[in-house]
Design an enzyme around this catalytic site. Sequence first.
Site, PDB file in Angstrom:
ATOM      1  N   ASP A  46       0.820  -1.208   0.000  1.00  0.00           N
ATOM      2  CA  ASP A  46       0.000   0.000   0.000  1.00  0.00           C
ATOM      3  C   ASP A  46       0.855   1.260   0.000  1.00  0.00           C
ATOM      4  OD1 ASP A  46      -2.326  -1.568   0.174  1.00  0.00           O
ATOM      5  OD2 ASP A  46      -2.102  -1.718   2.347  1.00  0.00           O
ATOM      6  N   TYR A  94       7.054 -10.082   6.604  1.00  0.00           N
ATOM      7  CA  TYR A  94       6.841  -8.669   6.906  1.00  0.00           C
ATOM      8  C   TYR A  94       7.488  -8.303   8.238  1.00  0.00           C
ATOM      9  CZ  TYR A  94       3.324  -7.999   3.222  1.00  0.00           C
ATOM     10  OH  TYR A  94       2.678  -7.876   2.021  1.00  0.00           O
TER      11      TYR A  94
END
Length: 444
Positions: free
Chosen positions: A145, A216
């Site tokens: 994003d 992540y």
Amino acid sequence: MNFIFSIFKSGNKSTASSSNLERGKYAQWTKEQLIKRISELESSSAADSTPPKRRKVVSETQVYQGQPPKKAKRVRQFDFSQHSTRFVALRFAYLGWNYNGLAIQNEPTPLPTIEGKILEALHISRLVPSMNPREYQFSRCGRTDKGVSAMNQVISLRVRSNLTPEEQLDPANDRREIKYVHILNQLLPDDIRVSAVCLRPPEGFDARFSCESRHYKYLFSNDGLDISRMQEGATLFLGEHDFRNFCKLDGSKQITNYKRSVISAKILHIRDDLYCLDLVGSAFLWHQVRCMMAHLFLIGQGLEEPSLINDMFDIVKTPQKPIYDMASDIPLLLYDCKFPEMEWLESNLDDYSSIKYGKAVSALALNYQLRAAVVDIFKTVLPTSEANLFSKTRINVGDGKGRVVTNYQKMMDRDVMAPVEVVNKKYSEKKKQRKKKKALEQSV
């Protein structure tokens, strides 16, 4: 002299007399005759006048350097049909806060996208025929994003090659191949860097579907947080669960299966007061990591119990997603992507180009370090208050500011969003209406 003066005097008399005659002539004319005469004089004046010659515009640099004006360059068409192509994978890294996310968008965005910059560099260097990724088997590993960074992102695509299909099979010919990494790094911004290329990906390779797991990291400060409670909550994410209450519902995807598997979830200490959520999973939903982190912040602040994680997984107990704020985007990074065994070719770290672009990244890092140091000084010289918020609560969302509320409302007592089925149905109906409207407009 007297002779000349007499001529001049007589000339003035004749001019004056002719002028008086003209006045006398026009004095007898009607208004219509005068207007007609003026129109005739204006027409003859316009016919005699010619447009001024256009002057060449020369830049100040050309004047100072004595250079002639530059002529417009003729763009020569590049014939891709005369060149071989090959399917490759590119590994790259980027800092996300200057971009509107990874994926290129159909509509204009306030900031450029990482993918847009990469496709532009590929097109300018004539490695691909157009900016349309569908024309050359383009695929991305993961979609990040706006504001999110990545350290080992991967794309796969078909690009122009110096070698024939037969020559591409022999690694001995690799030195004759186009220097993909070097060329792209010349054209890309300093905060987007291609680190390696795989010239022979495994058969059937796809950057998205061949990825085995995604790793992540979410960075945060431990200020006001109980790390042990956060670790207890993170452990509950392990295994396969329904994450519909830990993501942003997207009707355009028409997702019905929200089950995802988390392989590893740990709270790790990085340095000083800096920690991170270290998370590994096979795949993730839209905004899933930021939603998971938002819950861990609430648990770390003591506003919620670690058992909240299990309550959110229980779709019988919590069939609809409660309304809450996601964690900030800037501290999140896609740290790594795991693929089957692949031969990655990196640039020679000792050659000039690698040193040059390595220095560019070092300069970028120094720039941010200096800015951080200036901000630290800025913070120390300003007056600060150590007073608490009294009856108010600051909800930590990872950006340092948070959200201040007068009365904290427990997650399970909050208003909820529409169910997944309703979101999907609503979008599907809107899509049908748009198609119907478009069909009617075309038939008219």
